[in-house]
Design an enzyme around this catalytic site. Sequence first.
Site, short mmCIF file in Angstrom:
data_model
loop_
_atom_site.label_atom_id
_atom_site.label_comp_id
_atom_site.label_asym_id
_atom_site.label_seq_id
_atom_site.Cartn_x
_atom_site.Cartn_y
_atom_site.Cartn_z
N HIS A 66 -79.53 91.78 -4.19
CA HIS A 66 -78.10 91.81 -3.95
C HIS A 66 -77.37 92.61 -5.04
O HIS A 66 -76.46 93.39 -4.77
CB HIS A 66 -77.58 90.37 -3.88
CG HIS A 66 -76.10 90.25 -3.86
ND1 HIS A 66 -75.37 89.90 -4.98
CD2 HIS A 66 -75.20 90.44 -2.87
CE1 HIS A 66 -74.09 89.86 -4.67
NE2 HIS A 66 -73.95 90.19 -3.40
N GLU A 69 -77.85 96.22 -4.42
CA GLU A 69 -76.97 96.64 -3.33
C GLU A 69 -75.59 97.01 -3.89
O GLU A 69 -75.02 98.06 -3.59
CB GLU A 69 -76.86 95.51 -2.29
CG GLU A 69 -75.83 95.71 -1.19
CD GLU A 69 -74.93 94.48 -1.02
OE1 GLU A 69 -73.72 94.61 -1.25
OE2 GLU A 69 -75.45 93.40 -0.66
N HIS A 70 -75.03 96.14 -4.73
CA HIS A 70 -73.72 96.43 -5.34
C HIS A 70 -73.77 97.74 -6.14
O HIS A 70 -72.86 98.56 -6.05
CB HIS A 70 -73.33 95.31 -6.32
CG HIS A 70 -72.57 94.20 -5.69
ND1 HIS A 70 -71.30 93.86 -6.11
CD2 HIS A 70 -72.87 93.36 -4.68
CE1 HIS A 70 -70.87 92.83 -5.39
NE2 HIS A 70 -71.80 92.51 -4.51
N GLU A 141 -68.25 86.42 -7.37
CA GLU A 141 -68.74 86.24 -6.00
C GLU A 141 -69.57 84.95 -5.91
O GLU A 141 -69.42 84.16 -4.97
CB GLU A 141 -69.58 87.45 -5.58
CG GLU A 141 -70.00 87.42 -4.11
CD GLU A 141 -70.82 88.63 -3.69
OE1 GLU A 141 -71.13 89.49 -4.54
OE2 GLU A 141 -71.17 88.71 -2.50
#
Lengths: 430, 431
Positions: A66, A69-70, A141
């Site tokens: 993840h 991905e960012h 997040e």
Amino acid sequence: MQTTRFEQVNETVYNETLPNGLQVYLVPKQGFSKTYAVFTTKYGSIDSHFRTRAGEEINVPDGIAHFLEHKMFEKKDRDVMHEFSKNGASCNAFTSFNRTAYLFSCTDKLDDNLNLLLDYVQDPYFTDASVEKEKGIIGQEITMYDDNPDWKVYMNLLKAMYKDYPINIEIAGTIETISHITKEYLYQCYETFYHPANMVLLVVGSFDPESIMQLIRQNQSGKEFPPTPQITRLFPTEQPEPAQAKIEANLTVGLPKCMIGIKERELGLTKEALLKRELTTKLLLDIAFGTSSAIYERLYDSELITESFDFDYSSEKDYAYTILGGDTPDPERLVQTIQTEIEQLKQKGIDQDDFERAKRKKIGNFLRSLNSVEFIANQFTSFKFNDNDLFSVVPTLESITREDVEKRLNEHFVIEQMAVSIVRSASPQE
Amino acid sequence: MSANITEIAFQSTQINGMNVHILPTGKFKTTTIVTMIEQALSEETVTKTALLAMVMKRASARFPETKLLRAHLDFLYGAIFDVDVTKKGERQILQIYMEVPNEKYLSQEDSLLEQAIQFVGDMLVRPHVENGSFLEKYVAQEKETLRKRVESLIDDKMKYANQRVTEEMCKGEPFSLLVQGNVKDLPAITGQELYRYFKEITASNPINMFVVGDVKPQVVEQAISKHVSLERSDVQSLDISNASKQIANEREVIDRLDVNQAKLNIGCRTNITYKDDDYPALLMYNGVLGGFPHSKLFVNVREKESLAYYAVSRLESHKGIMMIMSGIEVNKYQRAVEIIKQQMESMSQGNISEEEMSQTKATLSNQFRELLDSARGMIEFTYNGLVSGRKRQLDELLRGIETATIEDIKNVAAKVEIDTIYLLRDKKGEA
């Protein structure tokens, strides 16, 4: 370029595997304004233990897929999101347990946007400073998810069902685990999993397939890639039974939330067998617990469930499970009632009319979802990763018999395979 | 490829006192039928309307039990059916939603379209009634469901914060009401009263029915006249004034709850609504400030300072409110407010780059053109024109966006005022 025609749903799929191994699928939609493209790698949060290209076995921090991905959006001299904005496109990305997808939708400048998508995902750029900065954003997040009771009850259920298999780990990791992420780790993961041969590109919407395929070929032939890697993922052996029967947590909620999971014992199914089992289970769930079922009516009338009651079946080669539940004033009684209802349903068997109706419903729902290019784009790839075709759903559904569903009822709805997750407020006044 | 449609062009007509809007298109594999009943948002009726939506979908004269009704929907190839309420400015819209597959894709002889219209007619004209009352059993159950729905607002902290700031900033204005109504009104509502109210609004409130799909308009019209035989008299167009108050000072409101992440919401009055000439410039203002990942809020609050995962602004165009929302660490509250105010200030100064202008124009236009691929989106767009009293063509709106200048945005900025700064925070720390 190969063409596959799906007459019944009036769709055509064009596909080609490029010399670098990238699989490309194109689904043109007559009359649509929008085009949606998704570039997906078969790499998700569960792939945290593997061999690098050099053959070295490593464990990477939880949440790294993840995080990666960012970080793909930031380049040396530009921010990719702004580039898409210039073309009017909206772009996004998501990471799940077993894949990472990069996507955009646009009504204009498709060529530019498609080149941009391919180029940025194939051009990693990480620095120590930008990795550090991202920790603050992702930290927020994670904190946001920590306050989300629906997410909490779901993740906790996975923790109750799975003891060792990494699906029990938060996709985004924790603030502690992401603190260990470095740019070196990111490059190692990138190099292992972002090879074109481990990826699928799908474009759905308004375009001419010939010229779009040509653009993709051209884009890819202009780049150099190392030879196709042998990807070795290392997974622990998971026990067949749930790790624990019950898990509880406290968060501020209006009503308690309760979810029941049923863990699949038999794994390893692939292709058509996997798809057929998935659709059979979904039919079974709808017949047993759908809004027109007798069980739903009894649960609703006795105020044990609300309109939030829902269910789903997740189906992969290495893990599969049913989840059902929702808000309830009395989680313990809900679980007990559902277990009793299941036993009674097993005694009674599946009614032929219920079965026919559920099948019609599923076929209609599937047709409806084909209106949405987002749905096609998001579902198509996950079907592909399991060597199945999204558009074979209708014929597969048609091939399922009442006996198939009844067999599933007895083999899947087993009390010993169940686990329960509950989230409720710490004090009832809140 | 067939030529793309670039305009949302419903054919409108009057049937049985309703406005019917039909859009034939071969794009979709289903037919969508949405019926909107308009009501003024008011303390007196808000809960009744919300409860009515829930009771209506439980049964009809033809399907007097919920299980039968739902089984019929499954039989219609999983027709999607829902009745719900939404808020548009100071209006509450009761919305009946129906979607069925087009029989073209099925080995189905009879018309699913006609059956779907008949089903909508069942809801509007042939409800399940005993002795002039909705069934008390369903009324009692749905009161309970509605109460739970309102109480579970607290589960989603983003929504909860949004409702709380709206209540605080619009105190005394109808817009402050939660669209699902007020739990304290529930005990007094009876099945009889609810049925009387149903008769009243179906007889005289504005009703708009939309049909989108691969259909022939005359066939649709015939089916509607036959199956939705409402007797409507004295149809009133509702006189709804948009309350707006003068802001003396910006207010600060802090709520405490057991949360990890604080929610910062800044409620602003834009003093511009959907019907105004400078509405396209307002869309641009909101887009440059916080509508997109290239916008000032995202870039400055998230990318530059890593303060938040999200920092956005959203418009409620019928009321003329803009809401700025972000999730932050509580000790970054002052800093976040400071940066957000700086961004608003730079909007007022016209401190907007050519790149921000072109990105926002491109992404906004893209967003509006994407509506063309969604039946719901096209219906929503057209209905916004009807309720606001200003029917805009899509092309006209796109042109308005395209020609907006930095000067236009500065003029909008001069009208935007911060009303309330709201923080939902944890229970720790000083009070």
